[in-house]
Design a protein around this motif. Structure first.
Motif, short mmCIF file in Angstrom:
data_model
loop_
_atom_site.label_atom_id
_atom_site.label_comp_id
_atom_site.label_asym_id
_atom_site.label_seq_id
_atom_site.Cartn_x
_atom_site.Cartn_y
_atom_site.Cartn_z
N LEU A 8 26.83 13.28 84.60
CA LEU A 8 26.03 13.94 83.57
C LEU A 8 26.39 13.29 82.24
CD1 LEU A 8 23.96 16.17 83.20
CD2 LEU A 8 25.83 17.80 83.00
N ILE A 9 25.46 12.53 81.71
CA ILE A 9 25.70 11.74 80.51
C ILE A 9 25.39 12.57 79.26
CG2 ILE A 9 25.08 9.58 79.31
CD1 ILE A 9 26.41 9.14 82.05
N GLN A 10 26.22 12.39 78.22
CA GLN A 10 25.97 13.06 76.93
C GLN A 10 24.55 12.75 76.46
OE1 GLN A 10 27.88 15.10 75.21
NE2 GLN A 10 29.91 14.79 76.05
N ASP A 11 23.88 13.72 75.88
CA ASP A 11 22.48 13.56 75.48
C ASP A 11 22.25 12.37 74.55
OD1 ASP A 11 21.97 15.81 77.00
OD2 ASP A 11 21.92 17.17 75.29
N ASP A 12 23.07 12.26 73.51
CA ASP A 12 22.87 11.16 72.56
C ASP A 12 23.16 9.80 73.19
OD1 ASP A 12 25.56 11.95 72.68
OD2 ASP A 12 26.00 11.23 70.66
N ILE A 13 24.12 9.74 74.09
CA ILE A 13 24.43 8.49 74.80
C ILE A 13 23.27 8.13 75.73
CG2 ILE A 13 26.01 7.37 76.44
CD1 ILE A 13 27.38 7.86 73.78
N ALA A 14 22.72 9.13 76.42
CA ALA A 14 21.59 8.89 77.32
C ALA A 14 20.39 8.34 76.57
CB ALA A 14 21.21 10.19 78.05
N LYS A 15 20.10 8.89 75.40
CA LYS A 15 18.98 8.38 74.59
C LYS A 15 19.25 6.96 74.11
CE LYS A 15 17.36 12.87 73.07
NZ LYS A 15 17.33 13.86 72.00
N LYS A 119 16.07 19.14 88.28
CA LYS A 119 15.46 20.33 87.68
C LYS A 119 16.46 21.14 86.86
CE LYS A 119 11.79 20.99 91.03
NZ LYS A 119 11.26 21.83 92.12
N ASN A 120 17.75 20.92 87.06
CA ASN A 120 18.75 21.73 86.38
C ASN A 120 19.45 21.05 85.22
OD1 ASN A 120 18.99 24.41 87.84
ND2 ASN A 120 18.89 22.94 89.52
N GLU A 121 19.47 19.74 85.20
CA GLU A 121 20.11 18.99 84.12
C GLU A 121 19.25 17.77 83.81
OE1 GLU A 121 22.60 19.86 82.30
OE2 GLU A 121 23.64 21.37 83.49
N ASP A 122 19.16 17.43 82.52
CA ASP A 122 18.27 16.34 82.10
C ASP A 122 18.87 14.95 82.19
OD1 ASP A 122 16.21 18.09 81.55
OD2 ASP A 122 16.78 18.32 79.45
N THR A 123 20.17 14.81 82.13
CA THR A 123 20.74 13.48 81.94
C THR A 123 21.67 13.03 83.06
OG1 THR A 123 22.52 14.40 80.57
CG2 THR A 123 20.54 13.61 79.41
N PHE A 124 21.31 13.31 84.30
CA PHE A 124 22.09 12.81 85.43
C PHE A 124 21.75 11.34 85.66
CE2 PHE A 124 23.10 17.06 87.30
CZ PHE A 124 24.45 16.83 87.51
N LEU A 125 22.78 10.51 85.75
CA LEU A 125 22.63 9.10 86.09
C LEU A 125 23.23 8.91 87.48
CD1 LEU A 125 21.78 6.24 85.14
CD2 LEU A 125 24.11 5.97 84.26
N ALA A 126 22.41 8.44 88.42
CA ALA A 126 22.85 8.23 89.80
C ALA A 126 23.18 6.76 90.01
CB ALA A 126 21.76 8.66 90.78
N MET A 127 24.28 6.51 90.74
CA MET A 127 24.71 5.13 91.00
C MET A 127 25.13 4.96 92.44
SD MET A 127 26.86 4.45 87.56
CE MET A 127 27.15 6.12 87.03
N TYR A 134 21.07 1.94 90.43
CA TYR A 134 21.34 3.05 89.52
C TYR A 134 20.05 3.47 88.85
CZ TYR A 134 21.31 -1.09 86.58
OH TYR A 134 20.96 -2.28 86.00
N GLY A 135 20.04 4.71 88.35
CA GLY A 135 18.86 5.19 87.63
C GLY A 135 19.01 6.65 87.25
N TRP A 136 18.17 7.07 86.31
CA TRP A 136 18.15 8.45 85.85
C TRP A 136 17.43 9.31 86.87
CZ3 TRP A 136 21.26 9.01 81.91
CH2 TRP A 136 21.42 7.99 80.99
N LEU A 137 17.92 10.51 87.13
CA LEU A 137 17.17 11.43 87.97
C LEU A 137 15.96 11.96 87.23
CD1 LEU A 137 19.82 13.62 89.83
CD2 LEU A 137 18.83 11.43 90.46
N ASN A 138 16.10 12.07 85.92
CA ASN A 138 15.04 12.60 85.07
C ASN A 138 14.88 11.62 83.90
OD1 ASN A 138 13.17 14.50 84.42
ND2 ASN A 138 14.62 16.04 83.70
N PRO A 139 13.98 10.64 84.02
CA PRO A 139 13.88 9.64 82.94
C PRO A 139 13.69 10.29 81.58
CG PRO A 139 12.57 8.98 84.81
CD PRO A 139 13.04 10.38 85.09
N ILE A 140 14.35 9.74 80.60
CA ILE A 140 14.35 10.28 79.24
C ILE A 140 13.05 9.89 78.55
CG2 ILE A 140 15.51 10.12 77.00
CD1 ILE A 140 17.86 9.35 79.38
N LYS A 141 12.44 10.86 77.94
CA LYS A 141 11.21 10.59 77.22
C LYS A 141 11.57 10.02 75.84
CE LYS A 141 8.68 14.25 79.53
NZ LYS A 141 9.67 14.57 80.52
#
Length: 147
Positions: A8-15, A119-127, A134-141
């Motif tokens: 679960l990546i920090q929001d600002d880091i994910a962006k 559906k429960n967290e926005d910034t999961f990065l799977a590897m 690797y990739g985001w479960l929920n791509p960041i808009k």
């Protein structure tokens, strides 16, 4: 067998790192392959900085709620299991800073877990370190700025 590590990546880091996920993947894969204790300590501190703690109790509950009516689902003592025919199975384990998914068979089973987590967290990065995927479960808009 496929193994996925999700953080679960920090929001600002994910962006900031959207589109440059390979840099985050490099950090995590270097940590998993580090031989020296000194290098592991430095990489661990960096990982602590870019990740958020996982609310394990909340996610255990959400996974149970989402899958309780599925005949393929079983709650283990410390894990969640999905199993099918012909030795197809998938296990999910929650830890304080990451999630591990082990899957055997088709990609259908891990996708079910990915969907619940997405559906429960926005910034999961799977590897997947073995396949270097690797990739985001929920791509960041991304916000577009037009001039």
């Amino acid at each position: 067998m496929k193994t996925y590590h999700l953080y679960l990546i920090q929001d600002d880091i994910a962006k900031t790192y959207f589109g440059r996920e390979f840099l985050l993947f490099d950090l995590f894969s270097r940590f998993s392959n580090a031989n020296s204790l000194t290098e592991k300590k430095v990489l661990y501190k960096q990982i602590q900085f870019v990740t958020k703690p996982i609310k394990t109790i909340k996610l255990h509950h959400r996974i149970e709620q989402a899958l309780q009516n599925s005949l393929a689902y079983k709650k283990g003592e410390e894990c969640h299991l999905l199993y099918g025919e012909k030795e197809e199975c998938c296990t999910l384990r929650l830890y304080h800073r990451h999630v591990e998914i082990h899957s055997q068979g088709s990609g259908e089973w891990e996708t079910i877990f990915f969907e619940v987590l997405r559906k429960n967290e926005d910034t999961f990065l799977a590897m997947n370190y073995q396949e270097r995927r690797y990739g985001w479960l929920n791509p960041i808009k991304q916000e577009r700025k037009f001039v």
